[in-house]
Design an enzyme around this catalytic site. Structure first.
Site, PDB file in Angstrom:
ATOM      1  N   CYS A  51       0.794  -1.219   0.000  1.00 17.64           N
ATOM      2  CA  CYS A  51       0.000   0.000   0.000  1.00 17.64           C
ATOM      3  C   CYS A  51       0.836   1.284   0.000  1.00 17.64           C
ATOM      4  O   CYS A  51       0.809   2.051  -0.960  1.00 17.64           O
ATOM      5  CB  CYS A  51      -0.933  -0.010   1.208  1.00 17.64           C
ATOM      6  SG  CYS A  51      -1.939   1.470   1.312  1.00 17.64           S
ATOM      7  N   HIS A 101      -2.523   6.493   2.700  1.00 15.67           N
ATOM      8  CA  HIS A 101      -1.510   5.874   3.563  1.00 15.67           C
ATOM      9  C   HIS A 101      -0.212   6.671   3.581  1.00 15.67           C
ATOM     10  O   HIS A 101       0.876   6.127   3.376  1.00 15.67           O
ATOM     11  CB  HIS A 101      -1.249   4.420   3.162  1.00 15.67           C
ATOM     12  CG  HIS A 101      -0.721   3.595   4.297  1.00 15.67           C
ATOM     13  ND1 HIS A 101      -0.844   2.238   4.345  1.00 15.67           N
ATOM     14  CD2 HIS A 101      -0.079   3.944   5.436  1.00 15.67           C
ATOM     15  CE1 HIS A 101      -0.285   1.775   5.455  1.00 15.67           C
ATOM     16  NE2 HIS A 101       0.182   2.808   6.137  1.00 15.67           N
TER      17      HIS A 101
END
Length: 497
Positions: A51, A101
């Protein structure tokens, strides 16, 4: 006139399921309509199959060694230009609704406005440690509980988040339509689905009841896996789970169901765009893929197609709709957007490893991928060119696959004398691009520094870096410093009808 830009991002959505737009069995009417008017990149790859590094690569147009976002707890430095910086500098208003993120105190990275917090933590707590190979960090590493726990749920942590993401994105599109800001806009909407856990609402779950695609793929026994895959299985704590074929079917059903859920949310957003008569370049992609039981592997973190390949579709004036088979990368998004926005590419070139796709992908050249996060003990690199994929790591044997002849990547040709010349070609390209010993040292130093900083900051008073969305309540709806007549007229769209 600079075009508006709408970026729609899914999480952990495998490009294997998008061979030319959505696979036929997927219930995705909105993505299917978008695909019909898009360039569809059938062989698009993430910059890194995890991610945070994958997203930092997508936003900056740089691979992890340059961004230094090696893993899910590595800081994304504020001095690295992203597409949001380039567009904002060129006069755009830039906004994010959803997940990206970002790790570290900068939670904007060029976005002028961020409508939601992130679903994941912004601190260094998820830092891997190459000094302790084979040691699991049980409280944050993936395990196979997402597989055994798959099923129906009408609300979950992730469903609550993505409901909020879509709501805020639609609200922002209404605000943009009201025309209180004359600047062109770039709105990024980033969902956390279909990322595990594989929990889906009943209305989407039932769409895939008894679908043939739920069948468990043929696994590879642990002892026959390559060393990195064995490490990934160990990181997922596979020995402490008894995964049955029913578990696999339910996990796959939940995953497919959540693709349909994301499609529904995208439909809501596109409906608002249409009803407010706004036009925009539309780009759809994911940060990385999902193995979904293929080879006996789950989640991502490898260079196999299910993990590293992502959907990428661009609907834009000047880009011909249709299937594109040349390998491309998500790091190509930044220069492509800047090219489409009319930003001089000589200003972009020093800050990106990617290539603009606005004028075609055939001359793009080999696609590079990097990985240096959990489940690894040294950096891994990959090159994708023509039908070939080459992977290397100082700790592991090389791999060479011909994906035209072996799409399942079951026949490693690196030791085949008949392909020695091809192997030599990729070795030379890799040697020119990477100093793997230096890369390994950089990752280890970063990990060691972060472990010290994280432990220090958790001792005593704790000030989190997690993004807190600003909500100016005194500027919303009706307040006594506002003229009611002017307010009602300005907040209506369309006006006077």
């Amino acid at each position: 006139m600079q075009p508006n830009i709408l970026i729609l991002m899914a999480d952990q959505l495998s490009g294997v399921l998008f061979p030319d737009g959505p696979a036929d069995f997927l219930h995705t009417p909105n993505l299917r309509r978008l695909a019909e008017r898009s360039a569809r990149y059938a062989k698009a790859y993430t910059g890194s199959p995890l991610c945070a590094p994958g997203r930092a690569s997508f936003m900056s147009g740089q691979l992890p060694r340059r961004t230094r976002v090696y893993d899910n707890a590595a800081e994304f430095a504020s001095d690295i230009p992203t597409y949001a910086h380039h567009l904002r500098r060129a006069g755009y208003q830039t906004c994010l609704s959803g997940k990206m993120h970002f790790v570290g105190p900068d939670q904007l990275h060029g976005f002028e406005e961020r409508l939601t917090t992130d679903i994941y933590p912004a601190d260094f707590g998820w830092t891997p440690d190459y000094r302790k190979p084979g040691e699991r960090i049980d409280w944050w590493y993936h395990n196979l509980g997402s597989v055994t726990g798959a099923g129906v749920g009408e609300i979950s942590n992730q469903l609550e988040y993505d409901d909020e993401v879509a709501y805020n994105a639609c609200r922002k599109l209404y605000d943009l339509a009201r025309g209180n800001d004359d600047r062109p806009w770039c709105l990024t909407v980033s969902f956390t689905h279909p990322h595990d856990p594989f929990v889906a609402r009943r209305k989407y779950w039932d769409l895939y009841e008894d679908a043939p695609e739920l069948a468990a793929p043929t696994p590879i026994p642990y002892e026959d896996q390559d060393p990195h895959s064995q490490r990934l299985m160990d990181a997922c704590d596979w020995q402490n789970f008894d995964i049955t074929e029913d578990h696999i079917r339910r996990a796959r059903q939940g995953y497919f169901a959540n693709i349909s859920y994301v499609d529904d949310k995208i439909g809501e957003i596109l409906d608002v765009l249409d009803s407010t008569r706004q036009e925009a370049i539309i780009l759809f992609l994911s940060d990385h893929g999902e193995m979904l039981g293929e080879r006996g592997l789950w989640f991502k973190m490898s260079f196999y197609e299910g993990s590293a390949r992502v959907p990428l579709m661009i609907a834009a004036p000047g880009i011909e709709p249709g299937r594109v088979d040349a390998p491309v990368s998500t790091i190509d998004v930044l220069p492509t957007l800047c090219d489409l926005a009319g930003i001089p590419m000589d200003e972009i070139a020093p800050w990106t490893d990617g290539k603009s796709l606005a004028k075609g992908a055939d001359s793009r050249g080999p696609v590079a991928i990097e990985y240096a996060a959990e489940g690894s003990i040294a950096p891994l690199i990959a090159l994708r060119e023509g039908p070939w994929k080459y992977t290397a790591c100082p700790a592991d044997p090389e791999q060479l696959f011909n994906l035209d002849e072996d799409p399942g990547e079951r026949r490693n040709l690196a030791g085949d004398p008949a392909h020695a010349a091809t192997l030599g070609h990729f070795r030379a390209m890799a040697h020119e691009r990477w100093d793997l010993a230096a890369y390994d040292a950089e990752v280890r130093q970063s990990q060691a520094r972060r472990w010290i900083v994280y432990e220090a900051l958790r001792n005593g008073s704790y000030y989190p870096w997690d993004h807190q969305p600003l909500m100016k309540a005194s500027e919303r709806y009706m307040r006594n410093h506002m003229d009611l007549n002017v307010l009602e007229e300005n907040q209506r769209f369309p006006r006077g009808e």
